[in-house]
Design a protein around this motif. Structure first.
Motif, mmCIF file in Angstrom:
data_model
loop_
_atom_site.group_PDB
_atom_site.id
_atom_site.type_symbol
_atom_site.label_atom_id
_atom_site.label_comp_id
_atom_site.label_asym_id
_atom_site.label_seq_id
_atom_site.Cartn_x
_atom_site.Cartn_y
_atom_site.Cartn_z
ATOM 1 N N SER A 96 0.840 -1.188 0.000
ATOM 2 C CA SER A 96 0.000 0.000 0.000
ATOM 3 C C SER A 96 0.873 1.236 0.000
ATOM 4 O O SER A 96 2.043 1.185 0.366
ATOM 5 C CB SER A 96 -0.957 0.004 1.197
ATOM 6 N N GLY A 97 0.296 2.347 -0.434
ATOM 7 C CA GLY A 97 1.017 3.606 -0.462
ATOM 8 C C GLY A 97 0.336 4.599 -1.375
ATOM 9 O O GLY A 97 -0.767 4.366 -1.870
ATOM 10 N N ILE A 98 1.022 5.716 -1.597
ATOM 11 C CA ILE A 98 0.505 6.790 -2.442
ATOM 12 C C ILE A 98 0.982 6.555 -3.872
ATOM 13 O O ILE A 98 2.151 6.273 -4.121
ATOM 14 C CB ILE A 98 1.004 8.169 -1.946
ATOM 15 N N VAL A 99 0.050 6.689 -4.821
ATOM 16 C CA VAL A 99 0.366 6.455 -6.233
ATOM 17 C C VAL A 99 1.192 7.624 -6.765
ATOM 18 O O VAL A 99 0.765 8.779 -6.693
ATOM 19 C CB VAL A 99 -0.919 6.276 -7.070
ATOM 20 N N LYS A 100 2.373 7.301 -7.286
ATOM 21 C CA LYS A 100 3.268 8.310 -7.865
ATOM 22 C C LYS A 100 3.072 8.406 -9.374
ATOM 23 O O LYS A 100 3.079 9.477 -9.951
ATOM 24 C CB LYS A 100 4.711 7.937 -7.548
ATOM 25 N N GLU A 101 2.892 7.252 -10.019
ATOM 26 C CA GLU A 101 2.673 7.218 -11.466
ATOM 27 C C GLU A 101 1.869 5.983 -11.810
ATOM 28 O O GLU A 101 1.756 5.058 -11.008
ATOM 29 C CB GLU A 101 3.996 7.224 -12.242
ATOM 30 N N VAL A 102 1.297 5.988 -12.996
ATOM 31 C CA VAL A 102 0.504 4.858 -13.466
ATOM 32 C C VAL A 102 1.007 4.470 -14.845
ATOM 33 O O VAL A 102 1.215 5.329 -15.702
ATOM 34 C CB VAL A 102 -1.000 5.207 -13.535
ATOM 35 N N ARG A 103 1.214 3.191 -15.033
ATOM 36 C CA ARG A 103 1.638 2.672 -16.331
ATOM 37 C C ARG A 103 0.462 1.922 -16.944
ATOM 38 O O ARG A 103 -0.101 1.024 -16.328
ATOM 39 C CB ARG A 103 2.842 1.755 -16.179
ATOM 40 N N VAL A 104 0.101 2.318 -18.154
ATOM 41 C CA VAL A 104 -1.049 1.729 -18.837
ATOM 42 C C VAL A 104 -0.541 0.771 -19.901
ATOM 43 O O VAL A 104 0.300 1.131 -20.722
ATOM 44 C CB VAL A 104 -1.928 2.822 -19.483
ATOM 45 N N PHE A 105 -1.039 -0.447 -19.866
ATOM 46 C CA PHE A 105 -0.703 -1.475 -20.841
ATOM 47 C C PHE A 105 -1.982 -1.926 -21.541
ATOM 48 O O PHE A 105 -3.081 -1.599 -21.095
ATOM 49 C CB PHE A 105 -0.024 -2.677 -20.158
ATOM 50 N N SER A 106 -1.851 -2.704 -22.586
ATOM 51 C CA SER A 106 -3.035 -3.147 -23.317
ATOM 52 C C SER A 106 -3.936 -4.050 -22.481
ATOM 53 O O SER A 106 -5.127 -4.129 -22.713
ATOM 54 C CB SER A 106 -2.634 -3.866 -24.607
ATOM 55 N N ASP A 107 -3.367 -4.710 -21.481
ATOM 56 C CA ASP A 107 -4.172 -5.631 -20.672
ATOM 57 C C ASP A 107 -4.431 -5.117 -19.254
ATOM 58 O O ASP A 107 -4.886 -5.860 -18.403
ATOM 59 C CB ASP A 107 -3.513 -7.007 -20.625
ATOM 60 N N GLY A 108 -4.135 -3.840 -18.980
ATOM 61 C CA GLY A 108 -4.429 -3.300 -17.664
ATOM 62 C C GLY A 108 -3.480 -2.194 -17.263
ATOM 63 O O GLY A 108 -2.692 -1.697 -18.073
ATOM 64 N N MET A 109 -3.561 -1.814 -15.981
ATOM 65 C CA MET A 109 -2.732 -0.724 -15.458
ATOM 66 C C MET A 109 -1.959 -1.202 -14.237
ATOM 67 O O MET A 109 -2.423 -2.065 -13.490
ATOM 68 C CB MET A 109 -3.609 0.457 -15.034
ATOM 69 N N VAL A 110 -0.794 -0.593 -14.044
ATOM 70 C CA VAL A 110 0.022 -0.851 -12.862
ATOM 71 C C VAL A 110 0.284 0.492 -12.206
ATOM 72 O O VAL A 110 0.757 1.432 -12.854
ATOM 73 C CB VAL A 110 1.354 -1.546 -13.236
ATOM 74 N N ALA A 111 -0.035 0.589 -10.906
ATOM 75 C CA ALA A 111 0.231 1.807 -10.143
ATOM 76 C C ALA A 111 1.599 1.667 -9.498
ATOM 77 O O ALA A 111 1.889 0.666 -8.838
ATOM 78 C CB ALA A 111 -0.840 2.003 -9.077
ATOM 79 N N VAL A 112 2.452 2.656 -9.714
ATOM 80 C CA VAL A 112 3.776 2.686 -9.090
ATOM 81 C C VAL A 112 3.672 3.624 -7.893
ATOM 82 O O VAL A 112 3.284 4.786 -8.035
ATOM 83 C CB VAL A 112 4.851 3.173 -10.078
ATOM 84 N N LEU A 113 4.015 3.105 -6.727
ATOM 85 C CA LEU A 113 3.879 3.867 -5.500
ATOM 86 C C LEU A 113 5.126 4.718 -5.255
ATOM 87 O O LEU A 113 6.174 4.506 -5.876
ATOM 88 C CB LEU A 113 3.647 2.923 -4.327
ATOM 89 N N GLU A 114 5.025 5.667 -4.322
ATOM 90 C CA GLU A 114 6.166 6.512 -3.981
ATOM 91 C C GLU A 114 7.339 5.684 -3.484
ATOM 92 O O GLU A 114 8.499 6.068 -3.644
ATOM 93 C CB GLU A 114 5.757 7.553 -2.940
ATOM 94 N N SER A 115 7.057 4.525 -2.885
ATOM 95 C CA SER A 115 8.108 3.634 -2.386
ATOM 96 C C SER A 115 8.777 2.846 -3.512
ATOM 97 O O SER A 115 9.765 2.167 -3.287
ATOM 98 C CB SER A 115 7.513 2.658 -1.370
ATOM 99 N N GLY A 116 8.222 2.901 -4.715
ATOM 100 C CA GLY A 116 8.770 2.143 -5.841
ATOM 101 C C GLY A 116 8.061 0.823 -6.065
ATOM 102 O O GLY A 116 8.257 0.171 -7.086
ATOM 103 N N GLU A 117 7.238 0.402 -5.098
ATOM 104 C CA GLU A 117 6.487 -0.839 -5.256
ATOM 105 C C GLU A 117 5.403 -0.650 -6.313
ATOM 106 O O GLU A 117 4.976 0.472 -6.596
ATOM 107 C CB GLU A 117 5.856 -1.260 -3.931
ATOM 108 N N GLN A 118 4.954 -1.758 -6.872
ATOM 109 C CA GLN A 118 3.942 -1.701 -7.918
ATOM 110 C C GLN A 118 2.716 -2.505 -7.511
ATOM 111 O O GLN A 118 2.842 -3.558 -6.891
ATOM 112 C CB GLN A 118 4.506 -2.249 -9.231
#
Length: 140
Positions: A96-118
């Motif tokens: 868990s954490g605060i979303v820093k960026e979001v990566r959009v792919f053809s099959d979904g999205m991945v939220a990258v947190l401030e900690s670097g976790e996805q």
């Protein structure tokens, strides 16, 4: 903010051009069929019209699918940008954490947190709004 262009974003133009090639090929075949038919036993004109109408319906369906794909891509990008700055938790609650960026792919999205976790954005995740007065991540 970083967003990736979904795989297949450029496929709509190639699908359209392929549809036009197929449509042009169909018309060429139809003309060749008309030129080379036996004059003593010509093909019924209603069969030509039926073939053309069927092909036209297929072409319209392909165009509708292209437009729907474009709408889904726009919706995904809008959803991705709205997640930035929000708190997110994975389905199992371990990440868990605060979303820093979001990566959009053809099959979904991945939220990258401030900690670097996805965190994979999908069913079961928990998203909460940023605290009142917080306008999102600080920019430097």
């Amino acid at each position: 903010m970083t967003t990736s262009i979904p795989a297949g974003a450029n496929q709509s133009s190639s699908a359209q051009s392929k549809a036009m090639v197929d449509y042009n090929s169909f018309l060429k075949l139809l003309i060749a069929q008309m030129k080379n038919q036996d004059p003593t036993q010509p093909m019924d004109s209603t069969q030509y019209v039926a073939q053309l109408a069927t092909f036209s319906q297929v072409e319209q369906s392909m165009q509708a699918n292209t437009k729907l794909d474009q709408i889904l891509q726009a919706s995904s990008l809008s959803q991705a940008t709205s997640l930035i700055g929000h708190s997110i938790s994975s389905l199992d609650g371990e990440v868990s954490g605060i979303v820093k960026e979001v990566r959009v792919f053809s099959d979904g999205m991945v939220a990258v947190l401030e900690s670097g976790e996805q965190v994979l954005v999908g069913p079961g995740i928990s998203i909460t709004a940023p605290p009142a007065g917080d306008t999102g991540p600080a920019t430097t």
